[in-house]
Design a protein around this motif. Structure first.
Motif, short mmCIF file in Angstrom:
data_model
loop_
_atom_site.label_atom_id
_atom_site.label_comp_id
_atom_site.label_asym_id
_atom_site.label_seq_id
_atom_site.Cartn_x
_atom_site.Cartn_y
_atom_site.Cartn_z
N LYS A 276 41.86 46.51 42.49
CA LYS A 276 41.13 45.73 43.07
C LYS A 276 41.04 45.27 44.64
CE LYS A 276 37.53 45.46 39.45
NZ LYS A 276 37.55 44.19 38.44
N GLU A 277 42.16 45.08 44.68
CA GLU A 277 42.90 44.24 45.96
C GLU A 277 43.31 45.35 47.20
OE1 GLU A 277 46.84 45.24 44.06
OE2 GLU A 277 44.62 44.57 42.98
N VAL A 278 42.67 46.24 46.77
CA VAL A 278 42.99 47.68 47.89
C VAL A 278 41.32 47.92 48.43
CG1 VAL A 278 44.24 49.54 48.92
CG2 VAL A 278 45.65 48.10 46.95
N LEU A 279 40.96 47.65 47.31
CA LEU A 279 39.89 48.57 47.49
C LEU A 279 38.83 48.32 48.89
CD1 LEU A 279 38.05 49.78 46.21
CD2 LEU A 279 36.60 47.84 45.21
N PRO A 280 39.24 47.61 49.95
CA PRO A 280 38.19 46.28 51.25
C PRO A 280 39.21 48.19 51.98
CG PRO A 280 38.73 45.23 50.64
CD PRO A 280 39.37 45.98 49.36
#
Length: 478
Positions: A276-280
């Motif tokens: 999720k943290e890499v989603l942007p």
């Protein structure tokens, strides 16, 4: 333990890493600055003259809002003029520094997602990337500066730090196309964890909105012109100066030159898509890739940002694929030696193959033209030379489809296909409209063979294939 002692202890424990990182920054500095040290302003590319003229014209505070350059760079130009700091400091010094400094947020962002080894490898890939070297050499001033703010904004959004608002605001005042990528990336990520970080997301949303409103109120042309280009591109309208596509690099050339990075980058996205943290970053990368590959708008310019966002994933995948091979100490040494060797060879090759944007004869002709004050206009039919004339000749530039545009695309094609007699008449008609002007032919364009075509078109300079003529109004001659 004092702060100094902590730094000494960290360096002792990470000496090899620190030396490698310093080495990469050194060679990065050499590669990014060598065009200027070898060829001065003419070591850079197409936009150099446009920025030079635009920045030099910002003498009053109100000029910031009328400039064709975005607000933050224009504000810096205003400070240079007010403080009587040579404009070269901003034009060349700041551009070179930002071209190098991108490595810092790129390292921090990659390290945040994928660890320190991937971070330093991302810097190594950035150092030798043809696209990023070309972006600096091409003189994508706003894009390079905006890339620093964009990467920092992604970094601090991931950390949920208030510094995100600062860098998002600076990006909005520097480069709107990159802001679109940032907004799309964080919008997708915010939808996933909207309630979890509700306050942070709401503040970020209003920071972006307020920045856009500020631009729209103070310099609406910077939004409306971009909007017009996007809508014209979506409607299928073709622009003569290729502005709708962006003058930089088509996707096919990018893929041929960087296919290994693309392969590793795509694999890196596939292996990290559930984090999720890499989603942007993934969302922004998917968006910009769709724009570039689909040729939606500004696709050639967006190649720089696409590759920049792809680099962390490529570095992650390379480390994931080959990391286990380099577990032993001697293999780590071998990997460092290989990186140092490759980057050194690349740097030597780049230095030996860095050429000026204009030939020596063309530069001399421009300087001679700058010293002439009897005629206010210079005309060029090849728009490759128009920005250089705009920034360095001291004259008002007449050209097809750019600056003081004298012909539309159809009229320009008609001129190109005309006979020598017809071309002569078209040039004399411009003199009837504007008065006397200089006409410049560069060495990289096909000559119109105007010598002796009319007594009112006089060749005053020939250096190699570079020529300079004066064109006079025949109706005023007696």
């Amino acid at each position: 333990m004092t702060k100094r002692e902590k730094i000494i202890d960290w360096f002792s424990a990470n000496r090899g890493f620190a030396i490698l990182f310093a080495f990469l920054l050194l060679f990065l500095a050499i590669v990014r600055s060598v065009p200027y040290f070898l060829h001065g302003p003419f070591g850079f590319g197409y936009d150099t003259g446009i920025y030079k003229k635009s920045f030099e014209d910002i003498k009053n505070f109100s000029d910031i809002f009328r400039s064709q350059v975005y607000l933050f760079p224009s504000f810096l130009a205003y400070l240079m003029n007010v403080l009587h700091i040579p404009m070269g400091f901003l034009l060349y010094g700041v551009h070179i520094f930002m071209s190098i400094f991108i490595a810092i947020p790129l390292y921090l962002l990659t390290k945040q997602y994928f660890g320190r080894h991937a971070g330093v490898l991302a810097v190594a890939l950035f150092t030798v990337s043809y696209v990023q070297v070309f972006a600096s050499e091409f003189y994508l001033f706003k894009a390079v500066m905006g890339a620093v703010f964009m990467l920092y904004a992604f970094l601090y959004f991931t950390r949920k730090s208030n510094l995100f608002y600062l860098f998002a605001g600076l990006l909005a005042l520097t480069q709107l196309p990159q802001l679109v990528l940032l907004v799309f990336g964080i919008a997708v990520a915010s939808l996933v964890d909207w309630k979890k970080n509700l306050k942070f997301n709401l503040i970020g949303f209003w920071v972006v909105i307020c920045a856009l409103l500020l631009i729209f109120v103070l310099a609406p042309q910077q939004i409306t012109e971009g909007w017009d280009v996007v809508m014209a591109r979506l409607s299928g309208k073709i622009s003569f100066d290729a502005h709708q596509a962006g003058l930089f690099m088509p996707f096919r050339e990018f893929f041929v030159r960087e296919f290994l990075l693309v392969i590793f980058g795509v694999l890196g996205v596939a292996f990290s898509v559930r984090r999720k943290e890499v989603l942007p970053l993934i969302a922004a990368l998917i968006f910009v890739s769709s724009v570039v590959i689909g040729k939606v708008f500004f696709e050639n310019r967006f190649v720089m940002e696409m590759e920049l966002l792809l680099t962390p994933f490529a570095a992650f995948m390379i480390v994931k694929t080959f990391g286990k091979i380099f577990v032993r100490k001697y293999m780590k040494i071998v990997s460092v030696i290989l990186i140092v060797f490759f980057v050194s060879i690349y740097t030597l090759f780049y230095v030996s193959t860095t050429y000026p944007a204009l030939t020596r004869n063309e530069v001399t002709a421009v300087k001679i033209l700058q010293d002439k004050h009897d005629i206010p206009y210079v005309f060029v039919t090849n728009t490759t030379y128009a920005p250089w004339m705009y920034g360095f000749s001291g004259k008002e530039v007449l050209a097809p489809g750019i600056f003081n545009s004298v012909w539309n695309f159809g009229e320009f094609l008609a001129y190109q296909q005309s006979s020598k007699v017809e071309k002569t008449q078209k040039l004399l008609n411009l003199a009837r409209k504007y008065g006397p002007y200089y006409y410049f032919e560069g060495e990289r364009q096909e000559s119109d063979n105007l010598t002796g075509s009319s007594p009112f078109i006089v060749e005053i300079l020939q250096l190699g294939k570079a020529r300079l003529f004066t064109v006079s109004n025949p109706d005023l001659q007696h």
